[in-house]
Motif scaffolding. Structure first.
Motif, PDB file in Angstrom:
ATOM      1  N   ALA A  46       0.845  -1.199   0.000  1.00 17.04           N
ATOM      2  CA  ALA A  46       0.000   0.000   0.000  1.00 17.04           C
ATOM      3  C   ALA A  46       0.880   1.247   0.000  1.00 17.04           C
ATOM      4  CB  ALA A  46      -0.900  -0.015   1.236  1.00 17.04           C
ATOM      5  N   ALA A  47       0.327   2.334  -0.465  1.00 14.96           N
ATOM      6  CA  ALA A  47       1.081   3.588  -0.570  1.00 14.96           C
ATOM      7  C   ALA A  47       1.693   4.000   0.765  1.00 14.96           C
ATOM      8  CB  ALA A  47       0.180   4.694  -1.108  1.00 14.96           C
ATOM      9  N   ASP A  48       0.941   3.851   1.858  1.00 13.98           N
ATOM     10  CA  ASP A  48       1.482   4.257   3.164  1.00 13.98           C
ATOM     11  C   ASP A  48       2.626   3.348   3.610  1.00 13.98           C
ATOM     12  OD1 ASP A  48      -0.481   2.202   3.535  1.00 13.98           O
ATOM     13  OD2 ASP A  48      -0.626   2.713   5.665  1.00 13.98           O
ATOM     14  N   VAL A  49       2.588   2.072   3.245  1.00 14.78           N
ATOM     15  CA  VAL A  49       3.669   1.143   3.589  1.00 14.78           C
ATOM     16  C   VAL A  49       4.934   1.519   2.815  1.00 14.78           C
ATOM     17  CG1 VAL A  49       4.417  -1.270   3.488  1.00 14.78           C
ATOM     18  CG2 VAL A  49       2.084  -0.713   4.210  1.00 14.78           C
ATOM     19  N   LEU A  50       4.768   1.849   1.543  1.00 10.87           N
ATOM     20  CA  LEU A  50       5.921   2.266   0.731  1.00 10.87           C
ATOM     21  C   LEU A  50       6.481   3.601   1.221  1.00 10.87           C
ATOM     22  CD1 LEU A  50       4.766   1.205  -2.820  1.00 10.87           C
ATOM     23  CD2 LEU A  50       6.547   0.156  -1.417  1.00 10.87           C
ATOM     24  N   GLU A  51       5.597   4.492   1.605  1.00 11.14           N
ATOM     25  CA  GLU A  51       6.053   5.779   2.144  1.00 11.14           C
ATOM     26  C   GLU A  51       6.862   5.565   3.420  1.00 11.14           C
ATOM     27  OE1 GLU A  51       3.988   9.614   4.207  1.00 11.14           O
ATOM     28  OE2 GLU A  51       3.046   8.868   2.369  1.00 11.14           O
ATOM     29  N   GLN A  52       6.399   4.670   4.259  1.00  7.44           N
ATOM     30  CA  GLN A  52       7.121   4.367   5.498  1.00  7.44           C
ATOM     31  C   GLN A  52       8.475   3.726   5.197  1.00  7.44           C
ATOM     32  OE1 GLN A  52       5.077   1.636   8.092  1.00  7.44           O
ATOM     33  NE2 GLN A  52       6.528   1.929   9.751  1.00  7.44           N
ATOM     34  N   ALA A  53       8.542   2.856   4.191  1.00 11.35           N
ATOM     35  CA  ALA A  53       9.812   2.234   3.805  1.00 11.35           C
ATOM     36  C   ALA A  53      10.810   3.294   3.351  1.00 11.35           C
ATOM     37  CB  ALA A  53       9.579   1.208   2.697  1.00 11.35           C
ATOM     38  N   GLY A  54      10.346   4.217   2.533  1.00 12.73           N
ATOM     39  CA  GLY A  54      11.216   5.307   2.091  1.00 12.73           C
ATOM     40  C   GLY A  54      11.651   6.198   3.241  1.00 12.73           C
ATOM     41  N   ARG A  55      10.733   6.435   4.164  1.00 11.63           N
ATOM     42  CA  ARG A  55      11.046   7.270   5.330  1.00 11.63           C
ATOM     43  C   ARG A  55      12.098   6.605   6.224  1.00 11.63           C
ATOM     44  NH1 ARG A  55       6.108   8.980   6.662  1.00 11.63           N
ATOM     45  NH2 ARG A  55       5.636   6.993   7.576  1.00 11.63           N
ATOM     46  N   ARG A  56      12.022   5.276   6.362  1.00 13.14           N
ATOM     47  CA  ARG A  56      13.040   4.563   7.156  1.00 13.14           C
ATOM     48  C   ARG A  56      14.435   4.810   6.589  1.00 13.14           C
ATOM     49  NH1 ARG A  56      11.662  -1.605   7.645  1.00 13.14           N
ATOM     50  NH2 ARG A  56      13.827  -1.624   8.351  1.00 13.14           N
ATOM     51  N   ALA A  57      14.532   4.802   5.277  1.00 15.51           N
ATOM     52  CA  ALA A  57      15.835   5.037   4.645  1.00 15.51           C
ATOM     53  C   ALA A  57      16.287   6.475   4.844  1.00 15.51           C
ATOM     54  CB  ALA A  57      15.764   4.698   3.157  1.00 15.51           C
ATOM     55  N   THR A  58      15.408   7.435   4.614  1.00  9.63           N
ATOM     56  CA  THR A  58      15.811   8.837   4.743  1.00  9.63           C
ATOM     57  C   THR A  58      16.155   9.191   6.190  1.00  9.63           C
ATOM     58  OG1 THR A  58      13.498   9.556   4.837  1.00  9.63           O
ATOM     59  CG2 THR A  58      14.568   9.621   2.690  1.00  9.63           C
ATOM     60  N   GLU A  59      15.449   8.592   7.149  1.00  3.76           N
ATOM     61  CA  GLU A  59      15.776   8.829   8.560  1.00  3.76           C
ATOM     62  C   GLU A  59      17.147   8.257   8.918  1.00  3.76           C
ATOM     63  OE1 GLU A  59      12.418   7.247  10.678  1.00  3.76           O
ATOM     64  OE2 GLU A  59      11.202   9.033  10.280  1.00  3.76           O
ATOM     65  N   ALA A  60      17.601   7.273   8.130  1.00  5.12           N
ATOM     66  CA  ALA A  60      18.935   6.702   8.345  1.00  5.12           C
ATOM     67  C   ALA A  60      20.002   7.491   7.582  1.00  5.12           C
ATOM     68  CB  ALA A  60      18.955   5.237   7.904  1.00  5.12           C
ATOM     69  N   GLY A  61      19.574   8.565   6.916  1.00  6.99           N
ATOM     70  CA  GLY A  61      20.513   9.393   6.181  1.00  6.99           C
ATOM     71  C   GLY A  61      20.780   8.926   4.758  1.00  6.99           C
ATOM     72  N   ILE A  62      19.894   8.086   4.230  1.00  6.17           N
ATOM     73  CA  ILE A  62      20.057   7.531   2.885  1.00  6.17           C
ATOM     74  C   ILE A  62      19.063   8.196   1.942  1.00  6.17           C
ATOM     75  CG2 ILE A  62      19.883   5.409   1.503  1.00  6.17           C
ATOM     76  CD1 ILE A  62      22.173   5.471   3.592  1.00  6.17           C
ATOM     77  N   ARG A  63      19.532   8.554   0.757  1.00  2.00           N
ATOM     78  CA  ARG A  63      18.617   9.065  -0.271  1.00  2.00           C
ATOM     79  C   ARG A  63      17.930   7.857  -0.897  1.00  2.00           C
ATOM     80  NH1 ARG A  63      21.276  13.010  -4.119  1.00  2.00           N
ATOM     81  NH2 ARG A  63      22.257  11.119  -4.879  1.00  2.00           N
ATOM     82  N   ALA A  64      16.605   7.820  -0.828  1.00  4.52           N
ATOM     83  CA  ALA A  64      15.849   6.659  -1.296  1.00  4.52           C
ATOM     84  C   ALA A  64      14.816   7.051  -2.333  1.00  4.52           C
ATOM     85  CB  ALA A  64      15.163   5.972  -0.120  1.00  4.52           C
ATOM     86  N   THR A  65      14.606   6.146  -3.262  1.00  7.65           N
ATOM     87  CA  THR A  65      13.576   6.279  -4.275  1.00  7.65           C
ATOM     88  C   THR A  65      12.736   5.016  -4.239  1.00  7.65           C
ATOM     89  OG1 THR A  65      15.127   7.498  -5.671  1.00  7.65           O
ATOM     90  CG2 THR A  65      13.144   6.640  -6.733  1.00  7.65           C
TER      91      THR A  65
END
Length: 134
Positions: free
Chosen positions: A49-68
């Protein structure tokens, strides 16, 4: 270069995402999170779901990683589509999650993970749902 992660909303998918984030941090590379649906399918439990994918991307950015996050549809073969994306983004590493399946299940349904492992033209990190590396 970047790290590509095959993500599905399962424990194996979560393990792959965790490992992909760790590898991206270690290598100082971008992360591409791939979740793909069969073209024309009305229901597909592997589609996040869109919110699950958004959360996955957010986990990466919170770790300092640029994610797509990308969701390319596939028509014939998921493994081929995934490997095409890996080539397109010039991935230095492919990260996938594994789950246990019986021999009969593999025979009847095939194994996308096995095809990716065998056909990839770059390194593949396979992670079990419990976090163990394969």
């Amino acid at each position: 270069m970047s790290i590509i992660v095959g993500f599905v909303p399962t424990p194996a998918g979560e393990a792959a995402l965790t490992a992909g984030i760790a590898e991206a941090m270690l290598r100082n590379e971008d992360l591409v999170i791939v979740n793909s649906a069969r073209e024309g399918a009305l229901v597909d439990k592997s589609v996040a779901a869109a919110d699950v994918l958004e959360q996955a991307g957010r986990r990466a950015t919170e770790a300092g990683i640029r994610a797509t996050v990308v969701q390319p549809p596939y028509r014939d073969d998921l493994a081929d589509e995934f490997l095409d994306v890996a080539r397109e983004v010039n991935a230095s590493l492919i990260v996938i999650g594994l789950r246990h399946r019986s021999q009969v299940g593999k025979f009847i349904l095939g194994s996308h993970a096995q095809r990716i492992l065998m056909q990839a033209d770059r390194p593949v990190l396979a992670v079990k749902a419990d976090g163990a590396l394969s």
